[in-house]
Scaffold this motif. Structure first.
Motif, short mmCIF file in Angstrom:
data_model
loop_
_atom_site.label_atom_id
_atom_site.label_comp_id
_atom_site.label_asym_id
_atom_site.label_seq_id
_atom_site.Cartn_x
_atom_site.Cartn_y
_atom_site.Cartn_z
N LEU A 1 -4.73 9.11 1.40
CA LEU A 1 -5.87 8.69 0.60
C LEU A 1 -7.04 8.24 1.49
N TYR A 2 -6.72 7.50 2.57
CA TYR A 2 -7.77 7.04 3.49
C TYR A 2 -8.47 8.22 4.16
N LYS A 3 -7.68 9.22 4.62
CA LYS A 3 -8.28 10.40 5.25
C LYS A 3 -9.16 11.16 4.27
N CYS A 4 -8.68 11.28 3.03
CA CYS A 4 -9.43 12.01 2.00
C CYS A 4 -10.78 11.33 1.74
N LEU A 5 -10.77 10.02 1.50
CA LEU A 5 -12.02 9.29 1.23
C LEU A 5 -12.93 9.26 2.45
N PHE A 6 -12.35 9.15 3.66
CA PHE A 6 -13.14 9.12 4.90
C PHE A 6 -13.89 10.43 5.09
N ASN A 7 -13.22 11.56 4.84
CA ASN A 7 -13.86 12.86 5.00
C ASN A 7 -14.79 13.18 3.83
N LEU A 8 -14.51 12.62 2.65
CA LEU A 8 -15.31 12.92 1.46
C LEU A 8 -16.64 12.16 1.49
N SER A 9 -16.59 10.82 1.52
CA SER A 9 -17.81 10.01 1.49
C SER A 9 -17.49 8.62 2.01
N LYS A 10 -18.15 8.22 3.10
CA LYS A 10 -17.91 6.89 3.67
C LYS A 10 -18.46 5.76 2.81
N PRO A 11 -19.65 5.91 2.17
CA PRO A 11 -20.08 4.85 1.24
C PRO A 11 -19.11 4.65 0.08
N LEU A 12 -18.54 5.77 -0.43
CA LEU A 12 -17.55 5.66 -1.50
C LEU A 12 -16.32 4.91 -1.01
N LEU A 13 -15.89 5.15 0.24
CA LEU A 13 -14.74 4.44 0.81
C LEU A 13 -15.01 2.95 0.89
N SER A 14 -16.20 2.56 1.37
CA SER A 14 -16.49 1.13 1.51
C SER A 14 -16.58 0.44 0.15
N THR A 15 -17.27 1.07 -0.83
CA THR A 15 -17.39 0.44 -2.16
C THR A 15 -16.05 0.40 -2.88
N PHE A 16 -15.25 1.47 -2.74
CA PHE A 16 -13.94 1.52 -3.39
C PHE A 16 -13.01 0.43 -2.86
N THR A 17 -12.97 0.26 -1.53
CA THR A 17 -12.09 -0.76 -0.94
C THR A 17 -12.57 -2.17 -1.27
N ASN A 18 -13.91 -2.39 -1.24
CA ASN A 18 -14.44 -3.72 -1.59
C ASN A 18 -14.18 -4.06 -3.06
N PHE A 19 -14.25 -3.02 -3.93
CA PHE A 19 -14.03 -3.24 -5.36
C PHE A 19 -12.59 -3.65 -5.66
N LEU A 20 -11.64 -2.92 -5.07
CA LEU A 20 -10.22 -3.15 -5.42
C LEU A 20 -9.57 -4.24 -4.59
N SER A 21 -10.13 -4.61 -3.43
CA SER A 21 -9.54 -5.70 -2.64
C SER A 21 -9.89 -7.07 -3.20
N ASN A 22 -10.83 -7.14 -4.14
CA ASN A 22 -11.20 -8.41 -4.77
C ASN A 22 -10.14 -8.81 -5.80
N ASN A 23 -9.79 -10.10 -5.86
CA ASN A 23 -8.75 -10.57 -6.78
C ASN A 23 -9.22 -10.62 -8.23
N GLU A 24 -10.54 -10.71 -8.47
CA GLU A 24 -11.06 -10.79 -9.83
C GLU A 24 -11.14 -9.44 -10.52
N VAL A 25 -10.84 -8.35 -9.80
CA VAL A 25 -10.93 -7.01 -10.38
C VAL A 25 -9.87 -6.81 -11.45
N LEU A 26 -8.66 -7.35 -11.21
CA LEU A 26 -7.56 -7.14 -12.16
C LEU A 26 -7.89 -7.73 -13.53
N THR A 27 -8.53 -8.90 -13.55
CA THR A 27 -8.92 -9.49 -14.84
C THR A 27 -9.96 -8.63 -15.55
N TYR A 28 -10.92 -8.09 -14.76
CA TYR A 28 -11.93 -7.22 -15.36
C TYR A 28 -11.30 -5.95 -15.93
N VAL A 29 -10.37 -5.33 -15.18
CA VAL A 29 -9.70 -4.10 -15.62
C VAL A 29 -8.88 -4.37 -16.88
#
Length: 586
Positions: A92-120
């Motif tokens: 998954l990391y290789k796929c996102l890295f080769n696809l789009s680096k801004p998408l990788l950074s926003t995706f990891t920042n979004f899901l590494s936050n603890n408040e995301v689970l409550t929002y989902v």
């Protein structure tokens, strides 16, 4: 591929996702793998099934991502939620890295936050059941969180490496003045001080665009060194010719005189120093002891009375002559001087204490550095030993594994032979068991038929006896006061048994009532005890608070000023700390 399929399906009308997928699979070439096709089909149908939920979550990231990246975000979020497990993190990391680096950074920042689970979970409650949300959405995202934070850490390290690899512009060296020095004394010119310095800064100086290689610089320095050596030899020759006494060496008498003078000075110092030490040692350090006789006691008493009378007289004079302004001014000046002296002494003491604490901190820092050095050296030694042990252990394990593989191969061969032999034996035993079972079944059938015939005969006899008993039946009268008549000593009638049972019930009820009363009494006693303890604690805390307030009020009383003895002691401690720090630094 998935994004193109989703866009194509969105443009089409009156077609179900299943039919669209069926037509897509029929149009695919034959060389595509079945696993790939099945994964694409599952992903496409799952995205169409959970489309509303995924689009709502992607809309949350609409400010940070473009439309194309939002489509990729939906596909990846669906994959980690419903399809793949954390074991596929590297792919998954290789796929996102080769696809789009801004998408990788926003995706990891979004899901590494603890408040995301409550929002989902809040977004999913409008479309799914609570059990489905907890089991199928929240639990996989929760298991993915540490791996996504690891992906974010890897991406951050990658960014740091890129920043380090940025090429710096080449530094152009300033040519030193040593290589182009002009001797103004030889030319007979007086140097005029210029407003600009000899080596101007980089902004003023004309820089060369070409840098000299190392070989050329070495040659120039070598030539300059040889020229300087020749000049030095010429100057030495001139000095020797003009001043003949300069090159001569010192005679032996000169060195003898120097040694005699030194010895004489040392002897005088030792002689004078020993006398001073003896005199200092002979001086008495302690005060003389006074014998407590009657005369000494009377003398001390009269002195005390005299001093008291003088103080009383002084106070009377002060009261009578309170209008004497000069005396009042003198007393005020004296009081002001005393306060100023005390203030200066306190300042000096604080300054010395600050210096002592600073020296102690420096000493502690030096000791900490030495300890850290020792620990680091020990760590390096231990690490080297561990590396050697690990290498030896690895070699031993490789040898063991090789031997184990050989043993396993032999065991597999033996197992194959044993399996073949066991199958043959099983076949033989199965034939024997089959024959024995057939014989046992035949015998069992014969025995069963005989048993049936016997049972039929017995049932007929019982029926005949029952008919006879019905005809000869007499009504029986039951008396509750009579015993059973078995001849036992403990026999009782039904009436006696009922009476005893009633007595036992009454005793049991009384016992229960007594136990309840006892429990109530114990509970009341416990409550009273708890109240008493609370009251005692409150009184104790009140007393402690009053004592603390008294202590605080007593501590607020201003202390006396420091004495010169304390300052001398602090100076001595400061000198010791400084000496210790110097010894540690050396």
């Amino acid at each position: 591929m998935l994004r193109n399929m989703i866009i194509d399906y969105g443009a089409s009308t009156e077609v179900s996702p299943y039919e669209y997928m069926k037509t897509y699979i029929s149009k695919c070439p034959e060389n595509i793998e079945d696993a790939k096709l099945s994964w694409i089909a599952e992903a496409f149908l799952g995205i169409q099934k959970h489309g509303e939920f995924l689009k709502e979550i992607a809309s949350y990231m609409s400010e940070e991502l473009s439309d194309e990246e939002q489509d990729y975000f939906i596909i990846v979020f669906h994959a980690i939620t419903f399809q793949i497990t954390p074991t596929d993190m590297s792919y998954l990391y290789k796929c996102l890295f080769n696809l789009s680096k801004p998408l990788l950074s926003t995706f990891t920042n979004f899901l590494s936050n603890n408040e995301v689970l409550t929002y989902v979970s809040q977004v999913a409650q409008s479309t799914y059941d609570t059990n489905f949300i907890t089991n199928k959405i929240i639990s996989p995202l929760f298991s993915w969180q540490p791996y996504i934070s690891e992906m974010a850490h890897n991406y951050a390290e990658y960014l740091k490496k890129i920043e380090r690899r940025k090429i710096k512009p080449l530094t152009i060296p300033i040519q030193p003045n040593v290589l182009r020095r002009i001797n103004h004394s030889d030319l007979g010119l007086h140097r005029v001080p210029s407003p600009v310095p000899d080596t101007p800064p980089n902004s003023i100086q004309k820089k060369r665009h070409k840098m000299l290689p190392k070989s050329v610089i070495d040659k120039k320095l070598k030539n300059i060194h040889e020229k300087n050596q020749l000049k030095a030899t010429q100057l030495l020759h001139i000095v020797k010719t003009n001043n003949s006494n300069f090159a001569k060496g010192r005679s032996e008498n000169y060195y003898k005189k120097l040694s005699d003078i030194r010895n004489q000075m040392d002897n005088e110092y030792k002689r004078t120093g020993s006398n001073v030490g003896k005199r200092a040692f002979s001086l008495p350090n302690t005060a003389p002891v006074i014998k407590e006789t009657t005369a000494t006691v009377k003398r001390i008493n009269t002195r005390i009375q005299k001093s008291q009378s003088e103080e009383v007289k002084w106070l009377e004079d002060l009261i009578t002559n309170f209008r004497d302004i000069n005396k009042i001014e003198q007393m005020k000046d004296y009081d002001r001087q005393e306060k100023e002296r005390e203030r200066l002494l306190s300042i000096e003491k604080k300054h010395l204490m600050g210096q002592i604490s600073h020296e102690e901190a420096l000493i502690a820092k030096r000791k900490c550095k030495d300890e850290n050095k020792k620990k680091y050296e020990e760590f390096l030694r231990e690490k080297q030993n561990w590396d050697e042990q690990i290498e030896n252990w690895r070699k031993m394990e490789m040898e063991k594994n090789r031997k184990q593989v050989e043993k396993l191969s032999l065991l597999e061969l033996n197992l194959m032979e044993a399996k073949n032999n066991a199958t043959l034996k099983k076949k033989e035993t199965a034939d024997k068991v089959k024959r024995e079972n057939e014989e046992i079944l035949a015998q069992a059938m014969e025995a069963k038929e005989e048993e049936l015939e016997r049972r039929i005969r017995v049932i007929k006899e019982i029926k005949m006896l029952a008919e006879i008993a019905k005809k000869a039946k007499v009504p029986k009268i039951v008396d509750l006061t009579e015993t059973s008549g078995l001849g036992l000593l403990c026999e009782m009638s039904m009436a006696e048994l009922q009476e005893r049972l009633c007595n036992m019930k009454i005793c049991f009820c009384d016992e229960l009532e007594n136990k309840k009363k006892y429990i109530r009494m114990e509970n009341l006693a416990a409550k009273n005890k708890l109240k008493e303890t609370k009251e005692s604690i409150k009184s104790y805390m009140y007393e402690r608070e009053t004592i603390r307030k008294e202590k605080k009020s007593s501590n607020n009383i201003p202390l006396n000023s420091t004495t010169s003895k304390e300052i001398g002691e602090l100076k001595r401690i400061l000198d010791e700390k400084r000496k210790l720090r110097v010894q540690l630094t050396v």
